[in-house]
Write a protein that holds these residues in place. Sequence first.
Motif, PDB file in Angstrom:
ATOM      1  N   THR A 342      28.810  -8.678  16.071  1.00 25.11           N
ATOM      2  CA  THR A 342      28.615  -9.573  17.215  1.00 25.11           C
ATOM      3  C   THR A 342      27.380  -9.168  18.011  1.00 25.11           C
ATOM      4  O   THR A 342      26.650 -10.022  18.523  1.00 25.11           O
ATOM      5  CB  THR A 342      29.859  -9.555  18.114  1.00 25.11           C
ATOM      6  OG1 THR A 342      31.016  -9.836  17.335  1.00 25.11           O
ATOM      7  CG2 THR A 342      29.738 -10.586  19.216  1.00 25.11           C
ATOM      8  N   GLY A 346      24.468 -11.612  18.659  1.00 25.22           N
ATOM      9  CA  GLY A 346      24.185 -11.945  20.054  1.00 25.22           C
ATOM     10  C   GLY A 346      22.728 -11.806  20.426  1.00 25.22           C
ATOM     11  O   GLY A 346      22.227 -12.556  21.271  1.00 25.22           O
ATOM     12  N   LEU A 349      20.756 -15.094  20.098  1.00 21.16           N
ATOM     13  CA  LEU A 349      21.205 -16.277  20.832  1.00 21.16           C
ATOM     14  C   LEU A 349      20.561 -16.370  22.209  1.00 21.16           C
ATOM     15  O   LEU A 349      20.175 -15.356  22.797  1.00 21.16           O
ATOM     16  CB  LEU A 349      22.728 -16.244  21.001  1.00 21.16           C
ATOM     17  CG  LEU A 349      23.570 -16.110  19.735  1.00 21.16           C
ATOM     18  CD1 LEU A 349      25.054 -16.031  20.097  1.00 21.16           C
ATOM     19  CD2 LEU A 349      23.317 -17.275  18.786  1.00 21.16           C
ATOM     20  N   ARG A 354      25.166 -17.317  24.223  1.00 21.54           N
ATOM     21  CA  ARG A 354      25.876 -16.042  24.110  1.00 21.54           C
ATOM     22  C   ARG A 354      27.063 -15.995  25.065  1.00 21.54           C
ATOM     23  O   ARG A 354      28.164 -15.594  24.685  1.00 21.54           O
ATOM     24  CB  ARG A 354      24.917 -14.893  24.394  1.00 21.54           C
ATOM     25  CG  ARG A 354      25.509 -13.522  24.166  1.00 21.54           C
ATOM     26  CD  ARG A 354      24.445 -12.443  24.264  1.00 21.54           C
ATOM     27  NE  ARG A 354      23.766 -12.401  25.551  1.00 21.54           N
ATOM     28  CZ  ARG A 354      22.540 -12.844  25.784  1.00 21.54           C
ATOM     29  NH1 ARG A 354      21.819 -13.350  24.798  1.00 21.54           N
ATOM     30  NH2 ARG A 354      21.999 -12.792  26.987  1.00 21.54           N
ATOM     31  N   ARG A 483      20.844  -9.384  27.235  1.00 20.80           N
ATOM     32  CA  ARG A 483      20.648 -10.094  25.974  1.00 20.80           C
ATOM     33  C   ARG A 483      21.625  -9.657  24.882  1.00 20.80           C
ATOM     34  O   ARG A 483      21.616 -10.220  23.784  1.00 20.80           O
ATOM     35  CB  ARG A 483      19.213  -9.932  25.461  1.00 20.80           C
ATOM     36  CG  ARG A 483      18.835  -8.545  25.012  1.00 20.80           C
ATOM     37  CD  ARG A 483      17.442  -8.541  24.349  1.00 20.80           C
ATOM     38  NE  ARG A 483      17.416  -9.263  23.088  1.00 20.80           N
ATOM     39  CZ  ARG A 483      16.498 -10.180  22.772  1.00 20.80           C
ATOM     40  NH1 ARG A 483      15.529 -10.469  23.608  1.00 20.80           N
ATOM     41  NH2 ARG A 483      16.533 -10.791  21.597  1.00 20.80           N
TER      42      ARG A 483
END
Length: 512
Positions: A342, A346, A349, A354, A483
Amino acid sequence: MDAVVPDVGPAGVGRSGADSSAGRDVVIVGGGAAGTSVLVQLVDALSGTGGAGARAVRSVRVVDPRPMGWGLAFGDSDPLLMCNSAVDLNSVRARHPRDFEDHLRQCGWTGRAQECVPRSWMAEYCHARSVQARARAAAHGVDVDRLSATARAVEVRADGYRVLLSDGRRLAADDVVLCTGVRRPRVPDGFATWQEHPRYLDSPYPSARLREALGQRPRRVLVLGTHQSAVDTALLLCRDGHRTTLTSPSGQLPAVRTALAAPPRALPALDRVAELDPADPYLGDRLLRHTVEAVRSVSPLPWRRQVSTAADPVRRLREETALAEAGACHWARVCAPLIDATIALGGTLSGERRHALMARFAPFVNRYVTALALVNARRLVAHCDAGLLRVAAGYPRAVAYAGGRWRVRWPDSAVREYDHVVNATGFHPPQPYWDAAARTLYLEAPPSSATALDHLAADLRVRTDPAAAPERVWIVGVGTHLRIPFANHLNNVVRQADEVAGRLLRAPNPST
């Protein structure tokens, strides 16, 4: 802003006019697990070049009021507080995953690498590795020191950076790594007006403060929260004989597993998650499908026989503790690689995508990905059996304080009294603020002219504006939530620290 004092470089020498060929001055803000990992892996990188890399760095300054390793995450000496991840996931060296285990073996530990150990052991390990790193750095002519202060802001200047400290000093730097961790507790629903009340604790940490606030006489305590921080609180309170009630809007305790440990083998279904199309409108469905496939690949036992579906949280705790003791919670073996997968996804994205993805799976994450270690689940069950612990059926509708007691009205209109309230809902992630006019990045107490920073480059460097070139200011650890999901996952933090340590040795591009 602090009073103006001379810029301070290595050993208190003014930075102005320093010989840049002598190497760069690095400042690491925060000396917890993340800051320790950056320091240790930076020195590893220096040593790995046979000393040639040391010419790129002149000094390393770690800014933290606490000793190295003793941050909020691990720096509590109470032996009741355990790491939630196993020994085999807690190395501060990305390329030496057994480093924590090796340290414990050298100290005489004879346990299994899949076990959880007290958090203070992790703090002691970090401290020991930082001491060794300082000695190895000195052998290469690199000066390493810790400044007992808090960093408040980072000024961006034409000749580098100035880190503004709580004691008024301005620490000159060519490179800054922010490993600040968490500081500010969340404010629970319905308790915003009670933050300064003497019988309200905004956090259960450090545990010594909790014990001092409640005293030795048994108390009735309401704990706000039902996840990891609340579990810590319940264990501490019940051990000392306090009657404890947990409450949260969900009313759900985490599931139970033996520990968050490294998987015994690769899981191809999760390896493919990073390859998913970030623009796919069915991204969430595909992530769920890969997760289910991974769970099925580790055991043919149906999911319904690996978990409890009991509505009552205490009954569910008992049943899932029994499943973990029987070795039936096979789903736990996919948690660590699922977190890693993940994180990788992530980073591709947008922030909006996210957040939406994490919100969709929040119930699953809160119950299973961040599940209880079996050792803590057993303790909770014992406290329930002893009548010291209960989980409320709902969340308070109204709160008042009168006659030396908290009066709490519950959804069923019942009113119950408590001596103390402890907030255990967790902490806000660190949030830097940028003031363009002052050219300053604020780490705490930003002025009204500053705006929240929401830009972080792929290499974890700060961008003060989407169109601006990244600064030589990196973020490592929980601050990368800008992020990256699961930004506080130690395995992820250590990988980040390794990457940043390598970049610190590279000469900066003059164009950036």
